[in-house]
Design a protein around this motif. Structure first.
Motif, PDB file in Angstrom:
ATOM      1  N   TRP A  46       0.818  -1.208   0.000  1.00 12.81           N
ATOM      2  CA  TRP A  46       0.000   0.000   0.000  1.00 12.81           C
ATOM      3  C   TRP A  46       0.858   1.267   0.000  1.00 12.81           C
ATOM      4  O   TRP A  46       0.374   2.347  -0.291  1.00 12.81           O
ATOM      5  N   LYS A  47       2.146   1.153   0.293  1.00 12.31           N
ATOM      6  CA  LYS A  47       3.033   2.310   0.277  1.00 12.31           C
ATOM      7  C   LYS A  47       3.401   2.730  -1.146  1.00 12.31           C
ATOM      8  O   LYS A  47       3.898   3.827  -1.364  1.00 12.31           O
ATOM      9  N   TYR A  48       3.175   1.845  -2.102  1.00 11.96           N
ATOM     10  CA  TYR A  48       3.516   2.148  -3.485  1.00 11.96           C
ATOM     11  C   TYR A  48       2.387   2.941  -4.129  1.00 11.96           C
ATOM     12  O   TYR A  48       1.218   2.623  -3.954  1.00 11.96           O
ATOM     13  N   ALA A  49       2.753   3.976  -4.880  1.00 10.93           N
ATOM     14  CA  ALA A  49       1.750   4.784  -5.567  1.00 10.93           C
ATOM     15  C   ALA A  49       1.141   3.976  -6.702  1.00 10.93           C
ATOM     16  O   ALA A  49       1.807   3.154  -7.329  1.00 10.93           O
ATOM     17  N   GLY A  50      -0.130   4.197  -6.962  1.00 10.09           N
ATOM     18  CA  GLY A  50      -0.794   3.530  -8.080  1.00 10.09           C
ATOM     19  C   GLY A  50      -1.351   2.175  -7.715  1.00 10.09           C
ATOM     20  O   GLY A  50      -1.388   1.781  -6.557  1.00 10.09           O
ATOM     21  N   ALA A  51      -1.785   1.474  -8.728  1.00  6.22           N
ATOM     22  CA  ALA A  51      -2.420   0.176  -8.533  1.00  6.22           C
ATOM     23  C   ALA A  51      -1.391  -0.893  -8.160  1.00  6.22           C
ATOM     24  O   ALA A  51      -0.229  -0.837  -8.575  1.00  6.22           O
ATOM     25  N   LYS A  52      -1.848  -1.848  -7.365  1.00  9.65           N
ATOM     26  CA  LYS A  52      -0.973  -2.937  -6.924  1.00  9.65           C
ATOM     27  C   LYS A  52      -0.457  -3.734  -8.121  1.00  9.65           C
ATOM     28  O   LYS A  52       0.717  -4.097  -8.176  1.00  9.65           O
ATOM     29  N   GLU A  53      -1.331  -3.991  -9.092  1.00  5.94           N
ATOM     30  CA  GLU A  53      -0.933  -4.787 -10.250  1.00  5.94           C
ATOM     31  C   GLU A  53       0.186  -4.114 -11.039  1.00  5.94           C
ATOM     32  O   GLU A  53       1.079  -4.777 -11.551  1.00  5.94           O
ATOM     33  N   GLN A  54       0.143  -2.787 -11.122  1.00  5.62           N
ATOM     34  CA  GLN A  54       1.200  -2.050 -11.820  1.00  5.62           C
ATOM     35  C   GLN A  54       2.524  -2.182 -11.076  1.00  5.62           C
ATOM     36  O   GLN A  54       3.574  -2.397 -11.676  1.00  5.62           O
ATOM     37  N   ALA A  55       2.472  -2.079  -9.748  1.00  7.70           N
ATOM     38  CA  ALA A  55       3.688  -2.229  -8.940  1.00  7.70           C
ATOM     39  C   ALA A  55       4.251  -3.638  -9.091  1.00  7.70           C
ATOM     40  O   ALA A  55       5.467  -3.822  -9.166  1.00  7.70           O
ATOM     41  N   VAL A  56       3.377  -4.648  -9.159  1.00 11.79           N
ATOM     42  CA  VAL A  56       3.810  -6.038  -9.342  1.00 11.79           C
ATOM     43  C   VAL A  56       4.546  -6.174 -10.670  1.00 11.79           C
ATOM     44  O   VAL A  56       5.600  -6.796 -10.749  1.00 11.79           O
ATOM     45  N   ARG A  57       3.993  -5.575 -11.734  1.00 12.09           N
ATOM     46  CA  ARG A  57       4.640  -5.647 -13.036  1.00 12.09           C
ATOM     47  C   ARG A  57       6.020  -4.986 -13.008  1.00 12.09           C
ATOM     48  O   ARG A  57       6.981  -5.514 -13.557  1.00 12.09           O
ATOM     49  N   GLU A  58       6.086  -3.833 -12.358  1.00  8.58           N
ATOM     50  CA  GLU A  58       7.349  -3.097 -12.336  1.00  8.58           C
ATOM     51  C   GLU A  58       8.402  -3.774 -11.457  1.00  8.58           C
ATOM     52  O   GLU A  58       9.566  -3.842 -11.828  1.00  8.58           O
ATOM     53  N   LEU A  59       7.995  -4.275 -10.296  1.00  8.63           N
ATOM     54  CA  LEU A  59       8.956  -4.845  -9.347  1.00  8.63           C
ATOM     55  C   LEU A  59       9.371  -6.270  -9.679  1.00  8.63           C
ATOM     56  O   LEU A  59      10.529  -6.635  -9.512  1.00  8.63           O
ATOM     57  N   PHE A  60       8.405  -7.080 -10.108  1.00  4.84           N
ATOM     58  CA  PHE A  60       8.677  -8.513 -10.279  1.00  4.84           C
ATOM     59  C   PHE A  60       8.615  -8.984 -11.719  1.00  4.84           C
ATOM     60  O   PHE A  60       8.893 -10.144 -12.004  1.00  4.84           O
ATOM     61  N   ASP A  61       8.204  -8.113 -12.630  1.00  5.81           N
ATOM     62  CA  ASP A  61       8.065  -8.469 -14.041  1.00  5.81           C
ATOM     63  C   ASP A  61       7.154  -9.684 -14.204  1.00  5.81           C
ATOM     64  O   ASP A  61       7.478 -10.632 -14.930  1.00  5.81           O
ATOM     65  N   LEU A  62       6.031  -9.664 -13.475  1.00  4.34           N
ATOM     66  CA  LEU A  62       5.044 -10.744 -13.537  1.00  4.34           C
ATOM     67  C   LEU A  62       3.680 -10.152 -13.832  1.00  4.34           C
ATOM     68  O   LEU A  62       3.378  -9.032 -13.402  1.00  4.34           O
ATOM     69  N   SER A  63       2.844 -10.913 -14.539  1.00  3.31           N
ATOM     70  CA  SER A  63       1.454 -10.493 -14.684  1.00  3.31           C
ATOM     71  C   SER A  63       0.775 -10.650 -13.326  1.00  3.31           C
ATOM     72  O   SER A  63       1.258 -11.379 -12.457  1.00  3.31           O
ATOM     73  N   ALA A  64      -0.344  -9.979 -13.152  1.00  5.65           N
ATOM     74  CA  ALA A  64      -1.071 -10.077 -11.879  1.00  5.65           C
ATOM     75  C   ALA A  64      -1.485 -11.523 -11.610  1.00  5.65           C
ATOM     76  O   ALA A  64      -1.355 -12.013 -10.478  1.00  5.65           O
ATOM     77  N   ARG A  66      -0.068 -14.369 -12.651  1.00  2.67           N
ATOM     78  CA  ARG A  66       1.093 -15.180 -12.258  1.00  2.67           C
ATOM     79  C   ARG A  66       1.573 -14.814 -10.850  1.00  2.67           C
ATOM     80  O   ARG A  66       1.948 -15.689 -10.074  1.00  2.67           O
ATOM     81  N   TYR A  67       1.545 -13.515 -10.521  1.00  6.59           N
ATOM     82  CA  TYR A  67       1.957 -13.078  -9.194  1.00  6.59           C
ATOM     83  C   TYR A  67       1.095 -13.742  -8.120  1.00  6.59           C
ATOM     84  O   TYR A  67       1.617 -14.249  -7.124  1.00  6.59           O
ATOM     85  N   TYR A  68      -0.210 -13.742  -8.322  1.00  7.52           N
ATOM     86  CA  TYR A  68      -1.091 -14.337  -7.314  1.00  7.52           C
ATOM     87  C   TYR A  68      -0.937 -15.857  -7.255  1.00  7.52           C
ATOM     88  O   TYR A  68      -1.097 -16.457  -6.191  1.00  7.52           O
ATOM     89  N   GLN A  69      -0.614 -16.484  -8.376  1.00  6.35           N
ATOM     90  CA  GLN A  69      -0.324 -17.922  -8.347  1.00  6.35           C
ATOM     91  C   GLN A  69       0.917 -18.188  -7.497  1.00  6.35           C
ATOM     92  O   GLN A  69       0.936 -19.089  -6.658  1.00  6.35           O
ATOM     93  N   VAL A  70       1.958 -17.401  -7.696  1.00  3.18           N
ATOM     94  CA  VAL A  70       3.200 -17.542  -6.932  1.00  3.18           C
ATOM     95  C   VAL A  70       2.936 -17.245  -5.457  1.00  3.18           C
ATOM     96  O   VAL A  70       3.382 -17.983  -4.573  1.00  3.18           O
ATOM     97  N   LEU A  71       2.193 -16.181  -5.188  1.00  4.44           N
ATOM     98  CA  LEU A  71       1.898 -15.801  -3.804  1.00  4.44           C
ATOM     99  C   LEU A  71       1.104 -16.890  -3.086  1.00  4.44           C
ATOM    100  O   LEU A  71       1.411 -17.235  -1.940  1.00  4.44           O
ATOM    101  N   ASN A  72       0.108 -17.455  -3.744  1.00  3.64           N
ATOM    102  CA  ASN A  72      -0.690 -18.505  -3.115  1.00  3.64           C
ATOM    103  C   ASN A  72       0.151 -19.732  -2.791  1.00  3.64           C
ATOM    104  O   ASN A  72       0.009 -20.330  -1.722  1.00  3.64           O
ATOM    105  N   ALA A  73       1.028 -20.112  -3.687  1.00  2.00           N
ATOM    106  CA  ALA A  73       1.919 -21.239  -3.402  1.00  2.00           C
ATOM    107  C   ALA A  73       2.874 -20.884  -2.266  1.00  2.00           C
ATOM    108  O   ALA A  73       3.148 -21.712  -1.390  1.00  2.00           O
TER     109      ALA A  73
END
Length: 112
Positions: A46-64, A66-73
């Motif tokens: 929540w400290k990152y400006a903008g949408a969470k999905e955009q921050a995920v793309r920028e930080l981890f180079d993952l689609s939303a 795929r990120y949630y699949q990785v996070l759930n595992a």
């Protein structure tokens, strides 16, 4: 007096002097750098400006997705639980709540 030589025993942390921390240390070492970064991101996304999905793309180079699949595992892994128990339990609780809500919606749609 003679000098004592201390040998490091595998699985026993050198600094603590107790074996109680050994499983946690071993479990944390099972996490990759990316896994630890994802947990840190979830702790404060929540400290990152903008949408969470955009921050995920920028930080981890993952689609939303795929990120949630990785996070759930990741939150199902004992290593993640040992690394940050409060965060992992909160994420598991949130996931469970969303799953129950989806199930309730499906059930009401099927009956209606």
């Amino acid at each position: 007096m003679s000098e004592m030589t201390v040998q490091q025993v595998p699985g026993v942390p050198e600094a603590s002097g107790t074996t109680a921390d050994a499983p946690a240390v071993a479990a944390e070492s099972e996490l990759s750098d990316r896994d630890r970064e994802i947990l840190a991101f979830e702790r404060q996304w929540w400290k990152y400006a903008g949408a969470k999905e955009q921050a995920v793309r920028e930080l981890f180079d993952l689609s939303a997705t795929r990120y949630y699949q990785v996070l759930n595992a990741l939150i199902d892994s004992p290593a993640a639980l040992a690394h940050d128990p409060m965060l992992v339990k909160r994420l598991r609780r949130m996931r469970s709540t969303r799953q129950r809500a989806r199930s309730a919606r499906r059930l009401s749609d099927a009956q209606g």
